[in-house]
Design an enzyme around this catalytic site. Structure first.
Site, mmCIF file in Angstrom:
data_model
loop_
_atom_site.group_PDB
_atom_site.id
_atom_site.type_symbol
_atom_site.label_atom_id
_atom_site.label_comp_id
_atom_site.label_asym_id
_atom_site.label_seq_id
_atom_site.Cartn_x
_atom_site.Cartn_y
_atom_site.Cartn_z
ATOM 1 N N TYR A 72 0.948 -1.341 -0.064
ATOM 2 C CA TYR A 72 -0.100 0.073 -0.089
ATOM 3 C C TYR A 72 0.723 1.275 -0.078
ATOM 4 O O TYR A 72 1.860 1.273 0.591
ATOM 5 C CB TYR A 72 -0.989 0.000 1.325
ATOM 6 C CG TYR A 72 -1.687 1.351 1.376
ATOM 7 C CD1 TYR A 72 -3.056 1.529 0.463
ATOM 8 C CD2 TYR A 72 -1.519 2.081 2.498
ATOM 9 C CE1 TYR A 72 -3.714 2.570 0.798
ATOM 10 C CE2 TYR A 72 -2.548 3.256 2.804
ATOM 11 C CZ TYR A 72 -3.564 3.636 1.787
ATOM 12 O OH TYR A 72 -4.391 4.648 1.705
ATOM 13 N N ASP A 114 9.180 2.667 -0.480
ATOM 14 C CA ASP A 114 8.348 3.330 0.439
ATOM 15 C C ASP A 114 8.135 2.811 1.894
ATOM 16 O O ASP A 114 8.097 1.765 2.212
ATOM 17 C CB ASP A 114 6.769 2.821 0.200
ATOM 18 C CG ASP A 114 5.821 3.656 0.975
ATOM 19 O OD1 ASP A 114 5.937 4.162 1.842
ATOM 20 O OD2 ASP A 114 4.481 3.226 0.491
ATOM 21 N N LYS A 131 4.464 8.505 9.127
ATOM 22 C CA LYS A 131 4.068 8.043 10.320
ATOM 23 C C LYS A 131 5.029 8.262 11.552
ATOM 24 O O LYS A 131 4.940 9.432 12.023
ATOM 25 C CB LYS A 131 4.063 6.303 10.081
ATOM 26 C CG LYS A 131 2.963 6.209 9.337
ATOM 27 C CD LYS A 131 2.454 4.516 9.207
ATOM 28 C CE LYS A 131 1.408 4.374 8.415
ATOM 29 N NZ LYS A 131 1.130 4.081 7.201
HETATM 30 C C1 PLP Z 1 0.393 4.307 5.682
HETATM 31 C C2 PLP Z 1 1.272 4.377 4.639
HETATM 32 C C3 PLP Z 1 0.936 5.170 3.612
HETATM 33 C C4 PLP Z 1 -0.127 6.241 3.635
HETATM 34 O O1 PLP Z 1 0.180 7.259 4.573
HETATM 35 P P1 PLP Z 1 -0.969 8.045 4.948
HETATM 36 O O2 PLP Z 1 -0.273 8.898 5.909
HETATM 37 O O3 PLP Z 1 -2.101 7.069 5.556
HETATM 38 O O4 PLP Z 1 -1.450 8.770 3.901
HETATM 39 C C5 PLP Z 1 1.760 4.778 2.446
HETATM 40 N N1 PLP Z 1 2.686 4.007 2.353
HETATM 41 C C6 PLP Z 1 3.034 2.908 3.449
HETATM 42 C C7 PLP Z 1 3.764 2.027 3.249
HETATM 43 C C8 PLP Z 1 2.016 3.098 4.572
HETATM 44 O O5 PLP Z 1 2.096 2.118 5.585
#
Ligand code: PLP
Length: 430
Positions: free
Chosen positions: A143, A238, A271
């Site tokens: 994601y 990511d 995060k």
């Molecule tokens: C949480 C997450 C996102 C999205 O971040 P948001 O602040 O919720 O938009 C993107 N990539 C990864 C790997 C994530 O865990």
């Protein structure tokens, strides 16, 4: 029902779709009523009935110090008193950028944004702008936020273009997105052989935390890096979840130890770097980052980007986790949690597997750790859902979906871990 969580959920559903501002919070995957949280401190959440839970969600990752850490709260309060937003540069933004760069050698410059979605979306645009190419590879089960081009699942057959996973995303918008199976070297080779010259980038979660907890195998990551380099595509890691969570240098520091010279081209963070406030970032070499406006042709902007209160929160958080021994202690504690859960399952003869890295963990009701999304969804969902509710009833708040990683914070005590183990033994019995 007199339960206040229930009453609030009913009321919420009248004015907010599904009663929540992010779908997973609605407990649809596990059933039942979401807990409405009234406050949090340290390792604990309290719901609307004033019931206490040991929190293994940690706001989905940011709360690595636990809730209400005094240094963080103090930094936030001091920043707030100086002004909530200026729409002009501040010294604190430089400090946060310097702090990120200091821990992540692949990153020479960063830009701050307000969410992981925004950061990943901007990273893709940057990769496309920098290479002058359109196509990208993503991996099923990873994601990267909800930007249109990334809401894609695999089509049928090998290395085909994906289908939108959401209504409202036109097929044309995802026609450049190729979706491959995670950890599948054969599909990877085939996709590069077919599309290598048209690929702007491949984006990957190095430890996929959005399909619970699945590591990219070292040979897979190694080959992905080689293929990107050979074909002039950028490797986008990511690390929104893994950055400053599995290690101070992120998951890339772990792969760099196993793969000589390993570096991503673009990194995405979120995060933990916001410490619980809306803040995320993407970064790369100075050369790549200079493609961004105002220096280069790739447009990217944000009214609240680098917000002073969020920046202060992130900076205070990074300062705490950079203290010597922080990650060793966090990793040891997380391993103890995983060991106690595994031991409880083994005693009860339950098929179970679990893994952790730094302050992030995952567990499956399956004999072996899954290596890709198909194997994750083949694990025992009914058993997970029963376990989730049994733990919740015993005051342990796990992620309300089998697809989510778990998080341990510095505030979790040995007693909390032991209490979680005891709850798990009762849950397995029940
Ligand atoms: C949480 C997450 C996102 C999205 O971040 P948001 O602040 O919720 O938009 C993107 N990539 C990864 C790997 C994530 O865990």
């Amino acid at each position: 029902m007199t339960d206040r969580n229930h009453a609030l959920f009913e009321r919420a559903q009248r004015v907010i779709p599904g009663g929540v501002n992010s779908p997973v919070r609605a407990f649809r995957a596990v059933g039942g009523t979401p807990r409405f949280i009234s406050r949090a401190q340290g390792a604990y959440l309290w719901d609307a009935e004033d019931r206490r839970y040991i929190d293994y969600v940690g706001s989905w990752g940011p709360m690595i110090l636990g809730h209400g850490h005094p240094a963080v709260i103090d930094a936030v309060q001091r920043a707030a008193s100086r002004g909530l937003s200026f729409g002009a540069p501040t010294e604190a933004e430089i400090e946060l950028a310097e702090a990120i760069i200091a821990h992540v050698p692949s990153v020479e410059q960063v830009r701050l944004v307000s969410s992981g979605t925004e950061a990943a979306m901007s990273a893709i645009r940057l990769a496309r702008g920098a290479t002058g190419r359109a196509k990208l590879i993503k991996f099923e089960g990873c994601y990267h936020g909800h930007a249109d081009a990334l809401l894609v699942k695999a089509g049928s057959g090998l290395a085909t273009f994906g289908h939108p996973t959401s209504a409202g995303v036109p097929r044309e918008v995802v026609q450049h997105t190729i979706v491959l199976e995670y950890n599948n070297l054969t599909q990877l080779e085939a996709a590069f052989a077919q599309h290598g010259g048209e690929l702007a980038c491949a984006i990957i979660e190095p430890i996929a935390g959005n399909m619970n907890f699945v590591r990219a195998q070292v040979p897979f990551m190694h080959r992905l890096r080689e293929l990107c380099t050979q074909h002039g595509a950028l490797l986008v890691l990511d690390e929104v979840m893994t950055g400053f969570r599995v290690a101070l240098g992120g998951a890339q520091s772990l792969y760099a130890r196993a793969i000589p010279g390993f570096r991503p081209d673009i990194s995405v963070f979120g995060k933990v770097i916001g410490g619980g406030m809306p803040l995320a970032a993407f970064g790369a070499t100075r050369d790549i980052m200079s493609q961004l406006a105002p220096l280069g042709p790739v447009y990217q902007a944000g009214t609240l980007s680098g917000n002073p209160v969020a920046t202060a929160c992130g900076l205070a958080t990074l300062r705490e986790i950079a203290k010597p021994g922080f990650f060793d202690a966090l990793a040891a504690k997380t391993r103890r949690l995983v060991e106690t859960l595994s031991a409880s399952a083994r005693e009860r003869g339950v098929a179970f597997s679990a893994d952790s890295e730094g302050g992030m963990f995952g567990f499956f009701f399956a004999e072996h750790l899954p290596q890709h999304y198909g194997a994750v969804i083949a694990s025992d969902k009914e058993r997970f859902n029963r376990f989730f509710h049994a733990m919740l009833a015993r005051g342990v708040y796990l992620a309300p979906a089998l697809y989510e990683a778990g998080f341990v914070s510095a505030a979790h005590s040995d007693d909390d871990i032991a209490a979680t183990g005891a709850a798990a033994r009762e849950a397995f019995d029940a």
